[in-house]
Design an enzyme around this catalytic site. Structure first.
Site, PDB file in Angstrom:
ATOM      1  N   HIS A   1      50.989  48.748  33.502  1.00 47.50           N
ATOM      2  CA  HIS A   1      52.331  48.272  33.183  1.00 47.50           C
ATOM      3  C   HIS A   1      52.719  48.806  31.807  1.00 47.50           C
ATOM      4  O   HIS A   1      51.993  48.606  30.828  1.00 47.50           O
ATOM      5  CB  HIS A   1      52.357  46.735  33.135  1.00 47.50           C
TER       6      HIS A   1
ATOM      7  N   CYS B   1      50.580  39.660  34.010  1.00 46.88           N
ATOM      8  CA  CYS B   1      50.111  41.001  33.649  1.00 46.88           C
ATOM      9  C   CYS B   1      51.076  41.755  32.736  1.00 46.88           C
ATOM     10  O   CYS B   1      50.668  42.680  32.037  1.00 46.88           O
ATOM     11  CB  CYS B   1      49.833  41.816  34.896  1.00 46.88           C
TER      12      CYS B   1
ATOM     13  N   GLY C   1      41.925  39.705  47.918  1.00 48.89           N
ATOM     14  CA  GLY C   1      43.119  40.432  47.481  1.00 48.89           C
ATOM     15  C   GLY C   1      42.822  41.458  46.401  1.00 48.89           C
ATOM     16  O   GLY C   1      41.665  41.694  46.039  1.00 48.89           O
TER      17      GLY C   1
ATOM     18  N   GLU D   1      41.907  30.500  54.806  1.00 49.72           N
ATOM     19  CA  GLU D   1      41.346  30.141  56.110  1.00 49.72           C
ATOM     20  C   GLU D   1      41.100  31.375  56.978  1.00 49.72           C
ATOM     21  O   GLU D   1      40.090  31.502  57.659  1.00 49.72           O
ATOM     22  CB  GLU D   1      42.338  29.218  56.855  1.00 49.72           C
ATOM     23  N   ARG D   2      42.089  32.273  56.957  1.00 49.56           N
ATOM     24  CA  ARG D   2      42.027  33.451  57.813  1.00 49.56           C
ATOM     25  C   ARG D   2      40.772  34.286  57.590  1.00 49.56           C
ATOM     26  O   ARG D   2      40.226  34.887  58.507  1.00 49.56           O
ATOM     27  CB  ARG D   2      43.274  34.322  57.551  1.00 49.56           C
TER      28      ARG D   2
END
Lengths: 357, 357, 357, 357
Positions: D247, D154, D18, D43-44
């Site tokens: 941010h 964050c 990610g 898993e993917r």
């Protein structure tokens, strides 16, 4: 001017929860000729009220009557409707749409699955209403009591509209086309913001091959129950840009019969599209709107021209390589998808094709 | 590999406060061969310290030494420098640049004013270093002890770079080009946000005519003291998109000697540019960087390739109308403007052209 | 429901070419009570037809009748109108607006110049129609036969609207407010795209001090011919974000009389604004529209609620520091500027204040 | 200045594919103290080479050595590493992270699952290195041979950093905070472009409750093996804006001991953070960078300050309701997530906590 049908047709929407499905809801909710009687979508949504199943992405609200309707499965047995507007992906459309046609329903499809079949109209009422003449062949050959009528990819449509009068008059020999396509063309959730904010993605999967054959078919003619594509060659470059709605296309065109910017512009200004399409409820006052400012069309400012159904064209000028260069733009979700299907259905209604013999 | 000059050259920046001027400051502040000795700008800024006169628009800070330097008028008498980098608009450049050349300075120009003169190089070190051979003619004809050397419009540069090896090998006959140009190409304040947020503007004033002649000149040859443009025809569509930096160009190219995507790709992969340009301080390791992913180049992700000096190319594929289609992208402010001028100056330094006889 | 005036009033627009001026043209072109009889702008524009002087930035077209009108100087002698809508900057408004008031015209002003004067209404018809009661004092004190009536800064307006019913019921003691303001709030050309694309600017010149006093005045009361501001304390943070239209404000509010989210929400849902304002041509059906979805209001989706005249509010929830937190949003050019002035004029017409005794 | 450990630690990344996982790869690929020995994901992805499993979203390229590494399952038995950096969602982290801790691994977590447990540090090396003192209690109580050390949300991080010196000096009593958060904070694919282009979403699921307790814990103290949160009250408004990274938070702060803008600014300028954190490889030269320009910090221009590890602060000014207002900004993926975890691990290494007794 077509006369209104004697009664309202019962219509369903397949793939009703996505971006194009929502546009169908918007266009059909108050339609004078059609009445939404069924909303269908994937298994995941089936059974929920529409307002819960659909993440509504417009700046308006879900029409009240529709909000409470249950979402059904995409199954002809479940969907009570004479005609269905399909916003299904090609993956689902390949099986679902013929199932509806087989069950006697008229399917107005946005999917690419059957678009290029010679017995399936790739219909634009202003441009090729005569393509509906292949329907008897389609029914006979496929043993359908219903039918499938498709509309083109959202980027092919502005090109076909602007080239229609030019092809008729000068004969298109070949053209080059670079698109700048809005994110709504990829549906919802579609393009991740991390990919497109402040960026251009010079690639849209499977898009260029579609553009390079669809315009030909739309400007083709019917012969012996089949649509014969116009034989010009097309070079397409498809790009995604950070725009909400409205696909912009830059065209450089070569004609069989040489024509300059002045003649082309005159032709575009004058053209009103096929007589048959005029006055249909969703037809814009003018299918082509010419803008004279040097910097138009622009998607954010022009996409809603003709309530989203007009193609806006500008910057018609001489091309150093071919004959003319120009820019066209259309709302990809309205003119380029849901509105196109609705207009197609209206043409069929006006022709009496929605009433069984 | 060029050897470093024996000493640092004293350099000035004309139009130092704008977007391109700031890029010059950034690139020259720590340059191994050049030392900033003068910053000049319009009357309005003259007299102020640079940090006050320039609204710094980068994500870095003004180099400390430069921040305190006074901004001078664009007058050869005021500017103490052997060579000057000019980020002036054509309106100012038309008079100011020749004044500097007349006063014995080497002018590295980004303006269009003298770009197309046959005795003025439109220089790209990797592509046409031999164009510097017209300088003796330029000086003699114009009675200048200095010289003007230009670089091309920011949208012409990626096209010229990617076409250079292909023209050499296959001969370019004609090409189409649609650009998607970043807002920084219009300088600061430049494009109003109200015009470009979520929008495309399919028009950039005067841009297409430049593109349609500059690539020809860059890929031309020198004969009898004049640069003869390559004779291919160019059709350009210039568009502005909501991207900060990086101009993306879609090209469809026809060659004299037919070539397919495989051969073109091989050529692009292999090409390293002119021997003379390699190893110059600002030269990227590779002038062309080929990306194999289907969706690259992208401006936000690839503009800084080679510290902003590489042209990134991808999507090389067969073209149904001409021979090949491809996408190229370059940082418009670095490769397309300030960095191009700096690299040009480095080539001149390496050739000994900055030292008076 | 106010009755329509017996005749149309002749109205002029000062600063007609800018972003707010254009909004006035849009709102007044087909207005049932007003007729545009004069367009005025700076020296630079004066003398040109409006269509040439104004760079029209909407997605619509300049109303035909207006396009051909000549732009006049901002001079009461040149401007044939009973009332004038002013979109002038404070720099120009300071002198021009009183000149018109002195010449017997009603000035509906967007500038800050006279907003905080105790004898000048900072009018919101739904909130403080009684503030018009200071006009006799204004006229007497200033020896004007006309008058100046102002509306607030575009960011103060959504705050004042949402706080109006809460102040009436619970008494506002103090509040925090952080804004996220659209670029159109800075006019045209306004914010350079290089500054705001993919960015936030946590600063808008002079904005916070305005917000920190204007809401107080709008929720204040009239006493002895002067408006006495409500005495609550305000802490404002003003930010610019890459949004076209629609200012979003986050509020945390402390009341004199403790109130929780449920009571506050009930109050907001129920409130319809002052009776007097209802049914005015530009008044929205509801001045406050409450959205229940957790992620609304959003500027792109909600700015046009009530044709741009509603304030949309959502996310009413308990606040760990004060009493409640919520989010409000309004179209900064319509509700926050031109539409506000037009509504103010309508209130004056309904009260008979536009007809001379 | 901490001395480098005697050897490189073997580190794994959980949730490596990610947006935050990719940031870990970027930060750890050339790290002087750590060596990536394992990449794990769902898993993917398991079984694929990393370059295939991860859709790399940066403007750089996957480090070569890492590209070819196989992606493993998130299972302590499969992951050969002494410490693991976790970018897992709370849904996965809840079970996976304790499994690793139980198996003797040090887990540096970004998930919210254990953040608020009194025996789990919510660590910021510059602010609360002493919070590591709860680890013996954690291990004893949970019977772990490893440990879990977390970093905050964050959006909480820039607030905690800027408040740390102010709390130490003046005592924070309560504060109001409105965030404008970048889309990368939602991961990839994350926020659909159709939702955020030209828009603000005034809602981020579960975000405000986190902010309203995490800053307290970070500024709390350790007592009897547990972290006691600082007792101030926090009101948070979380908003999503169309920004890529960074941010921005607007704060209004009330202190126990009244302090004005001048004193606060002096404190912020002077502060260098805890001695222990200085000189760690990922520690920025200054944890707080004060900008004096009125319009900074800005995410696009300031997010990479201190290689993305600095918090940039500006606009310190008097607050009409509390004591001071200010704006802080940090790179949400670097300082706000992956970089924070890496810095935490460095602190543990410097303290000798990564070497088993």
């Amino acid at each position: 001017m077509p006369s209104a049908p004697a009664r309202k047709y019962r219509v369903g929407i397949l793939g009703a929860t996505g971006a194009v499905g929502q546009a169908f809801v918007r266009l059909l909710a108050g339609h004078p000729w059609f009445e939404i009687t069924a909303l269908a979508a994937s298994e995941r949504s089936a059974g929920k009220p529409y307002a819960e199943a659909a993440r509504w992405i417009g700046d308006d609200r879900i029409p009240e009557r529709v909000a409470a309707m249950p979402v059904l499965a995409c199954d002809p047995a479940a969907v009570d409707a004479e005609l269905v507007f399909s916003a299904l992906d090609a993956s689902a459309a390949g099986e679902v749409e013929p199932a509806f046609a087989r069950a006697g329903r008229i399917v107005l499809s946005n999917a690419k699955s059957y678009r290029m079949d010679p017995d399936v109209p790739l219909l634009m009422p202003e441009v090729n209403p005569q393509h509906l003449d292949v329907l008897p062949t389609q029914r006979e050959r496929r043993q359908w009591t219903g039918a499938i009528v498709t509309n083109a990819n959202c980027a092919s449509i502005p090109a076909a509209m602007v080239l229609a009068p030019l092809h008729a008059r000068f004969g298109v020999r070949r053209f080059f086309m670079a698109t700048m396509q809005a994110v709504s063309g990829a549906g919802y959730p579609g393009v991740p913001s991390l990919d497109i904010l402040g960026n251009v993605i010079p690639y849209i999967k499977d898009e260029e091959p579609k553009i390079e054959i669809e315009v030909n078919k739309m400007l083709g003619h019917v012969s012996h129950g089949a649509i014969r594509p116009a034989p010009f060659a097309v070079s397409a470059h498809a790009n995604r840009v950070p725009v909400e709605h409205g696909h912009t296309v830059c065209l450089s065109v070569e004609f069989e019969k040489p024509a300059g910017a002045t003649e082309v512009l005159a032709e575009l200004r004058e053209w009103r599209g096929a007589e048959e399409a005029r006055g249909l409820p969703t037809a814009p006052e003018r299918p082509l709107v010419v803008r004279d400012e040097p910097d138009r069309p622009q998607p954010r400012r022009d996409a809603m021209e003709g309530e989203g159904m007009a193609v806006v064209v500008g910057r018609v000028r001489a091309d150093p390589v071919f004959h003319v260069k120009l820019v066209a733009m259309a709302h990809n979700i309205v003119r380029g998808a849901a509105g196109a299907s609705v207009l197609n259905a209206e043409l069929m209604a006006a022709r009496g094709l929605l009433d069984r013999p």
